[in-house]
Design a protein around this motif. Structure first.
Motif, short mmCIF file in Angstrom:
data_model
loop_
_atom_site.label_atom_id
_atom_site.label_comp_id
_atom_site.label_asym_id
_atom_site.label_seq_id
_atom_site.Cartn_x
_atom_site.Cartn_y
_atom_site.Cartn_z
N GLU A 185 48.73 31.41 -2.38
CA GLU A 185 49.61 31.17 -3.52
C GLU A 185 48.80 31.00 -4.81
N TYR A 186 47.66 30.35 -4.67
CA TYR A 186 46.84 30.08 -5.86
C TYR A 186 46.24 31.37 -6.44
N LEU A 187 46.10 32.38 -5.60
CA LEU A 187 45.55 33.66 -6.09
C LEU A 187 46.44 34.31 -7.14
N GLU A 188 47.71 33.86 -7.22
CA GLU A 188 48.60 34.34 -8.29
C GLU A 188 48.02 33.99 -9.67
N ASN A 189 47.30 32.88 -9.70
CA ASN A 189 46.75 32.38 -10.96
C ASN A 189 45.43 33.10 -11.25
N GLU A 190 45.56 34.26 -11.90
CA GLU A 190 44.37 35.09 -12.11
C GLU A 190 43.34 34.42 -13.01
N ALA A 191 43.84 33.62 -13.96
CA ALA A 191 42.91 32.98 -14.90
C ALA A 191 41.90 32.12 -14.14
N ALA A 192 42.30 31.57 -13.00
CA ALA A 192 41.42 30.65 -12.28
C ALA A 192 40.11 31.33 -11.90
N TYR A 193 40.15 32.63 -11.57
CA TYR A 193 38.87 33.29 -11.29
C TYR A 193 38.35 34.10 -12.48
N LEU A 194 39.29 34.61 -13.32
CA LEU A 194 38.81 35.43 -14.45
C LEU A 194 38.10 34.58 -15.51
N GLU A 195 38.45 33.30 -15.58
CA GLU A 195 37.85 32.41 -16.59
C GLU A 195 36.57 31.73 -16.11
N SER A 200 41.26 22.34 -8.90
CA SER A 200 42.44 22.25 -9.77
C SER A 200 43.56 21.46 -9.09
N PRO A 201 44.25 20.59 -9.86
CA PRO A 201 45.38 19.82 -9.28
C PRO A 201 46.44 20.77 -8.70
N GLN A 202 46.60 21.94 -9.31
CA GLN A 202 47.61 22.90 -8.81
C GLN A 202 47.25 23.35 -7.38
N LEU A 203 45.96 23.60 -7.15
CA LEU A 203 45.52 24.03 -5.82
C LEU A 203 45.68 22.88 -4.81
N LEU A 204 45.33 21.67 -5.23
CA LEU A 204 45.46 20.51 -4.32
C LEU A 204 46.93 20.32 -3.95
N GLU A 205 47.80 20.52 -4.93
CA GLU A 205 49.24 20.38 -4.68
C GLU A 205 49.73 21.44 -3.69
N LEU A 206 49.19 22.64 -3.81
CA LEU A 206 49.60 23.72 -2.90
C LEU A 206 49.16 23.42 -1.46
N VAL A 207 47.99 22.81 -1.31
CA VAL A 207 47.53 22.43 0.05
C VAL A 207 48.47 21.36 0.60
N ASN A 208 48.78 20.39 -0.26
CA ASN A 208 49.68 19.31 0.13
C ASN A 208 51.03 19.87 0.60
N LYS A 209 51.53 20.82 -0.18
CA LYS A 209 52.82 21.44 0.16
C LYS A 209 52.72 22.16 1.51
N ALA A 210 51.62 22.91 1.72
CA ALA A 210 51.46 23.65 2.98
C ALA A 210 51.40 22.68 4.16
N LEU A 211 50.68 21.57 3.96
CA LEU A 211 50.54 20.58 5.05
C LEU A 211 51.89 20.00 5.45
N HIS A 212 52.79 19.91 4.46
CA HIS A 212 54.09 19.29 4.72
C HIS A 212 55.20 20.30 4.95
N HIS A 218 35.88 25.73 -6.53
CA HIS A 218 35.31 24.38 -6.52
C HIS A 218 35.72 23.61 -5.26
N THR A 219 35.70 24.30 -4.12
CA THR A 219 36.15 23.68 -2.87
C THR A 219 35.15 24.01 -1.74
#
Ligand code: PMP
Ligand code: GLN
Length: 385
Positions: free
Chosen positions: A279-289, A45-57, A239-240
């Motif tokens: 942070e991505y674990l907040e998004n429950e739909a990502a695993y529930l769906e 998910s682009p949201q997850l990729l963005e979170l990694v990017n944010k953590a790296l920076h 998917h990682t």
């Protein structure tokens, strides 16, 4: 290289290169569609990729604590309580690992002694047996019988003895797609209840269960949970697979031993990615769906295959579908899989490699974690065979 004979006495004389590496390499060399090794051909998910990017920076680039980032362990504790009703203490009962593979190896290395017996159901994911053998323990294989690959618990009861130290379970099951029912878990509970048997529960496909079934985590059964290492993988759920981060839930006494080994073969795993997952674990739909998402892929793949010469029993879980080729050829599955890759340009995994005996179940495993267009191309090829 100059010649040097190290006179190594191999600790794993029967082991070669894993089938996943062999088939993915062959698929690349042959320009074949790769439905062999289990990984998605679509991105995270682009949201997850963005979170990694944010953590790296944002300075998350030095060692994480040995057991894993506290925020990630806390999120996992919340998730486990919410979906399985089980409380795990993030400080003493949850450890972040370099993928499920490392968690499996560590649980085995940390707890088994020479001569201990370990029950493994075959076909079995390929990393269990070598780990057991490396520590001098003894694998005891119990076959799951086609077509449904369910466990015969009477047989398990007969195989359990004073030396049995661990039972390895894997539901949803790779490679068959079989899923344990509540009744399976209750049978396992009955068999282990009055013993000192440990359970290694490989639950990496926990969020891929179809047709209204539920995932029966060992965490849901207090008498099983108290003796279990429950192992999962963010690679599968998000998917990682290339990021190689997983985790192990286990009661404090087991986790204490687990971490003694973990700290000396890994110490700590990739920090920015742990931060992003927390942070991505907040998004429950990502695993529930995820079950719905993969059920659609399974159904599409299977509907496209119908009418071909391959036979199938729909997978109950995982992102793998087994296809039988008994109406096509008597060839050994390893040879048939290689021929399909070279001549028909489609790669799969032969099932015989998941057995300890020389068998020819005449089945191949196909990964349907693929874009619909890939599944359509695959079906087109398979119809011509
Ligand atoms: N267990 C099973 C059943 C698997 O299919 C896999 C494969 N990926 C693993 C463990 C290992 O997971 P990871 O990639 O997180 O090491
Ligand atoms: N678990 C993946 C599969 O079953 C492969 C992982 C690996 O390549 N070791 O295909």
């Amino acid at each position: 290289m100059p010649e040097f004979s190290a006179s190594l006495h191999s600790k794993l004389p029967k082991v070669g290169t894993t089938i996943f590496t062999v088939m993915s390499q062959l698929a690349n060399d042959e320009g074949a569609l790769n439905l062999s090794q289990g990984f998605p051909d679509f991105d995270a998910s682009p949201q997850l990729l963005e979170l990694v990017n944010k953590a790296l920076h944002s300075g998350e680039n030095q060692y994480a604590p040995m057991a894993g980032l506290p925020s990630l362990r806390e999120k996992l504790a919340e998730k486990t309580e919410k979906i399985y009703g089980a409380k795990y203490d993030p400080d003493t009962e949850i450890t972040i690992t370099a993928g499920a593979t490392q968690a499996i190896f560590t649980a085995i290395a940390a707890t088994l002694n020479e001569g201990d017996e370990v029950i493994i159901f075959t076909p079995a994911y390929d990393c269990y047996e070598p780990a057991v053998e490396l520590v001098g323990a003894k694998p005891v294989f119990i076959p799951l019988k086609a077509p449904d690959f369910k466990v015969n618990w009477e047989e398990v009861k007969k195989m359990v003895n004073q030396r049995t130290r661990m039972i390895i379970i894997n539901s949803p099951h790779n490679p068959t797609g079989m899923v344990f029912s509540k009744e399976d878990m209750l049978q396992l509970d009955k068999i282990t209840h009055e013993s000192n048997i440990l359970i290694l529960s490989d639950e990496v496909y926990e969020h891929m269960v179809f047709d209204g079934k539920t995932h029966e985590s060992a965490a849901k059964y207090p008498h099983l949970a108290e003796r279990s290492f429950i192992i999962s993988s963010f690679g599968k759920t998000y998917h990682t697979t290339g990021w190689k981060i997983g985790y192990c839930l286990a009661p404090a006494e087991l986790t204490k031993e687990f971490r003694k080994t973990h700290q000396y073969n890994v110490f700590a795993v990739n920090r920015p990615i742990q931060k992003a997952y927390s942070e991505y674990l907040e998004n429950e739909a990502a695993y529930l769906e995820l079950s719905r998402f993969y059920q659609e892929k399974r159904d599409l793949f299977n509907s496209l295959i119908r009418g071909s010469k391959f036979s199938l029993q729909p997978a109950e879980g995982t992102y793998f579908q087994m296809l039988g080729y008994e109406n096509i050829s008597d060839e050994k599955d390893t040879e048939f899989a290689i021929r399909l890759t070279k001549e028909h340009k489609i790669a799969s995994i032969p099932i015989s490699v998941f057995y300890n005996q020389d068998l020819n179940p005449r089945m191949l495993r196909f990964c349907f974690a693929k874009q619909n267009s890939t599944l359509e191309q695959a079906a087109e090829i398979l119809h011509k065979i």
